[in-house]
Scaffold this motif. Structure first.
Motif, mmCIF file in Angstrom:
data_model
loop_
_atom_site.group_PDB
_atom_site.id
_atom_site.type_symbol
_atom_site.label_atom_id
_atom_site.label_comp_id
_atom_site.label_asym_id
_atom_site.label_seq_id
_atom_site.Cartn_x
_atom_site.Cartn_y
_atom_site.Cartn_z
ATOM 1 N N LYS A 5 26.811 -64.407 -9.700
ATOM 2 C CA LYS A 5 27.842 -64.314 -10.738
ATOM 3 C C LYS A 5 27.452 -65.185 -11.930
ATOM 4 C CE LYS A 5 32.722 -65.140 -11.571
ATOM 5 N NZ LYS A 5 33.972 -65.684 -11.046
ATOM 6 N N ALA A 6 26.897 -66.361 -11.672
ATOM 7 C CA ALA A 6 26.499 -67.275 -12.751
ATOM 8 C C ALA A 6 25.463 -66.614 -13.663
ATOM 9 C CB ALA A 6 25.934 -68.574 -12.161
ATOM 10 N N PHE A 7 24.533 -65.891 -13.062
ATOM 11 C CA PHE A 7 23.493 -65.231 -13.855
ATOM 12 C C PHE A 7 24.110 -64.143 -14.732
ATOM 13 C CE2 PHE A 7 20.176 -62.071 -14.583
ATOM 14 C CZ PHE A 7 19.160 -62.874 -15.091
ATOM 15 N N ARG A 8 24.932 -63.299 -14.136
ATOM 16 C CA ARG A 8 25.564 -62.202 -14.894
ATOM 17 C C ARG A 8 26.407 -62.752 -16.043
ATOM 18 N NH1 ARG A 8 26.012 -60.317 -9.637
ATOM 19 N NH2 ARG A 8 28.204 -60.961 -9.496
ATOM 20 N N GLU A 9 27.144 -63.824 -15.785
ATOM 21 C CA GLU A 9 27.958 -64.433 -16.834
ATOM 22 C C GLU A 9 27.084 -65.036 -17.930
ATOM 23 O OE1 GLU A 9 30.507 -67.210 -14.805
ATOM 24 O OE2 GLU A 9 31.841 -65.618 -14.077
ATOM 25 N N ALA A 10 25.987 -65.670 -17.547
ATOM 26 C CA ALA A 10 25.080 -66.273 -18.531
ATOM 27 C C ALA A 10 24.485 -65.197 -19.439
ATOM 28 C CB ALA A 10 23.967 -67.048 -17.818
ATOM 29 N N THR A 33 14.429 -64.356 -19.978
ATOM 30 C CA THR A 33 14.428 -65.686 -20.589
ATOM 31 C C THR A 33 15.326 -66.637 -19.826
ATOM 32 O OG1 THR A 33 14.010 -64.687 -22.753
ATOM 33 C CG2 THR A 33 14.822 -66.946 -22.740
ATOM 34 N N ILE A 34 16.512 -66.185 -19.463
ATOM 35 C CA ILE A 34 17.437 -67.036 -18.711
ATOM 36 C C ILE A 34 16.841 -67.398 -17.358
ATOM 37 C CG2 ILE A 34 19.678 -67.074 -17.525
ATOM 38 C CD1 ILE A 34 20.783 -65.440 -19.925
ATOM 39 N N LYS A 36 13.727 -67.534 -16.461
ATOM 40 C CA LYS A 36 12.606 -68.457 -16.660
ATOM 41 C C LYS A 36 13.121 -69.863 -16.973
ATOM 42 C CE LYS A 36 10.258 -68.786 -20.420
ATOM 43 N NZ LYS A 36 9.587 -68.520 -21.644
ATOM 44 N N ASN A 37 14.094 -69.961 -17.866
ATOM 45 C CA ASN A 37 14.616 -71.268 -18.273
ATOM 46 C C ASN A 37 15.331 -71.989 -17.133
ATOM 47 O OD1 ASN A 37 13.592 -70.767 -20.788
ATOM 48 N ND2 ASN A 37 15.554 -70.482 -21.793
ATOM 49 N N VAL A 38 16.193 -71.297 -16.423
ATOM 50 C CA VAL A 38 16.940 -71.932 -15.343
ATOM 51 C C VAL A 38 15.986 -72.342 -14.217
ATOM 52 C CG1 VAL A 38 18.730 -71.577 -13.573
ATOM 53 C CG2 VAL A 38 19.126 -70.832 -15.930
ATOM 54 N N SER A 39 15.003 -71.496 -13.928
ATOM 55 C CA SER A 39 14.007 -71.853 -12.903
ATOM 56 C C SER A 39 13.202 -73.071 -13.333
ATOM 57 C CB SER A 39 13.068 -70.669 -12.640
ATOM 58 O OG SER A 39 13.787 -69.595 -12.089
ATOM 59 N N ALA A 40 12.868 -73.154 -14.611
ATOM 60 C CA ALA A 40 12.097 -74.301 -15.117
ATOM 61 C C ALA A 40 12.915 -75.587 -15.025
ATOM 62 C CB ALA A 40 11.665 -74.051 -16.557
ATOM 63 N N VAL A 41 14.200 -75.511 -15.368
ATOM 64 C CA VAL A 41 15.068 -76.694 -15.273
ATOM 65 C C VAL A 41 15.151 -77.159 -13.819
ATOM 66 C CG1 VAL A 41 17.474 -77.489 -15.478
ATOM 67 C CG2 VAL A 41 16.393 -76.232 -17.361
ATOM 68 N N ALA A 42 15.313 -76.197 -12.905
ATOM 69 C CA ALA A 42 15.402 -76.553 -11.487
ATOM 70 C C ALA A 42 14.103 -77.204 -11.010
ATOM 71 C CB ALA A 42 15.706 -75.303 -10.658
ATOM 72 N N ALA A 43 12.980 -76.637 -11.399
ATOM 73 C CA ALA A 43 11.683 -77.184 -10.971
ATOM 74 C C ALA A 43 11.435 -78.569 -11.582
ATOM 75 C CB ALA A 43 10.561 -76.226 -11.356
ATOM 76 N N TRP A 53 22.365 -74.544 -13.230
ATOM 77 C CA TRP A 53 23.262 -73.804 -14.115
ATOM 78 C C TRP A 53 24.122 -74.731 -14.965
ATOM 79 C CZ3 TRP A 53 22.276 -69.193 -15.547
ATOM 80 C CH2 TRP A 53 21.658 -68.301 -14.689
ATOM 81 N N ARG A 54 24.391 -75.958 -14.505
ATOM 82 C CA ARG A 54 25.241 -76.863 -15.291
ATOM 83 C C ARG A 54 24.572 -77.266 -16.600
ATOM 84 N NH1 ARG A 54 25.214 -81.963 -11.312
ATOM 85 N NH2 ARG A 54 23.318 -81.167 -10.419
ATOM 86 N N TYR A 55 23.255 -77.049 -16.701
ATOM 87 C CA TYR A 55 22.524 -77.374 -17.925
ATOM 88 C C TYR A 55 22.365 -76.167 -18.854
ATOM 89 C CZ TYR A 55 21.371 -81.492 -15.229
ATOM 90 O OH TYR A 55 21.461 -82.633 -14.485
ATOM 91 N N PHE A 56 22.888 -75.030 -18.425
ATOM 92 C CA PHE A 56 22.739 -73.807 -19.227
ATOM 93 C C PHE A 56 23.755 -73.790 -20.358
ATOM 94 C CE2 PHE A 56 23.820 -69.446 -20.311
ATOM 95 C CZ PHE A 56 22.578 -68.969 -20.669
ATOM 96 N N ASP A 57 23.276 -73.459 -21.557
ATOM 97 C CA ASP A 57 24.138 -73.379 -22.741
ATOM 98 C C ASP A 57 23.804 -72.076 -23.473
ATOM 99 O OD1 ASP A 57 25.442 -73.597 -25.171
ATOM 100 O OD2 ASP A 57 24.800 -75.653 -25.549
ATOM 101 N N ALA A 58 24.693 -71.094 -23.352
ATOM 102 C CA ALA A 58 24.455 -69.772 -23.945
ATOM 103 C C ALA A 58 24.293 -69.856 -25.455
ATOM 104 C CB ALA A 58 25.584 -68.815 -23.575
ATOM 105 N N ALA A 59 25.112 -70.679 -26.115
ATOM 106 C CA ALA A 59 25.035 -70.785 -27.582
ATOM 107 C C ALA A 59 23.698 -71.383 -28.014
ATOM 108 C CB ALA A 59 26.193 -71.631 -28.112
#
Length: 186
Positions: A5-10, A33-34, A36-43, A53-59
């Motif tokens: 759900k987090a991915f679809r919302e992002a 892109t999302i 890749k970015n979320v995976s990179a943050v996790a790694a 996901w708490r570091y994800f900012d759509a804007a």
């Protein structure tokens, strides 16, 4: 990750933010892109993806993507590129390519990928033929007719005098529908 759900919302939030900025990108580009970015943050953070996901900012992502699109357009324009060449209005060869779509769709059994490849190859070749006047590698390659683009257009029009009918969107759509196939949005 993509089934969450987090991915679809992002993705939905990022596409909405891009729309506010007047930028259109394919959803698959945004999804990639999302991911890749979320995976990179996790790694990089040594954390689980669900925590990243708490570091994800759509804007912020939309700002960066929009800036990349603008930078690409500006650099391309500065180099005289960035816009596809378009044939002259009423170009007989373009009409011929458009006319081939319904037949290709019927012959391929509705294989849209096959139809698109067929159109792309024909358009690529048509563009090359159109540009042969300036292509030193093509000198003498077309036989005695040479590189007479206007003669080529006249020949197509003589073979199919009503070729311009394919520029009528409604007529073209009816021909596609007559094959038993249609493109509809999901």
């Amino acid at each position: 990750m993509r089934n969450t759900k987090a991915f679809r919302e992002a993705v939905a939030q990022t596409l909405a933010e891009l729309a506010r900025r007047g930028v259109t990108l394919a959803p698959s580009t945004v999804e990639d892109t999302i991911e890749k970015n979320v995976s990179a943050v996790a790694a990089q953070g040594g954390i689980q993806v669900r925590s990243a996901w708490r570091y994800f900012d759509a804007a912020a992502l939309a700002d960066r993507l929009a800036r990349n699109v603008r930078d690409f357009e500006e650099s391309s324009a500065a180099q005289g590129a960035g816009h596809a060449p378009m044939p002259p209005v009423g170009n007989a060869e373009l009409a011929l390519i458009l006319a081939g779509v319904p037949d290709s769709l019927a012959q391929s059994g509705g294989d849209l990928y096959g139809v698109i490849v067929n159109v792309a190859v024909n358009a690529w070749m048509a563009g090359h033929i159109h540009g042969e006047d300036g292509c030193t590698g093509c000198d003498g390659s077309r036989g005695p007719a040479g590189h007479d683009w206007e003669a080529r257009m006249r020949t197509i029009t003589e073979i199919q005098p009503d070729i311009a009918k394919w520029f009528d969107r409604d007529r073209w759509t009816r021909a596609v529908n007559d094959t038993g196939y249609a493109v509809t949005p999901r």
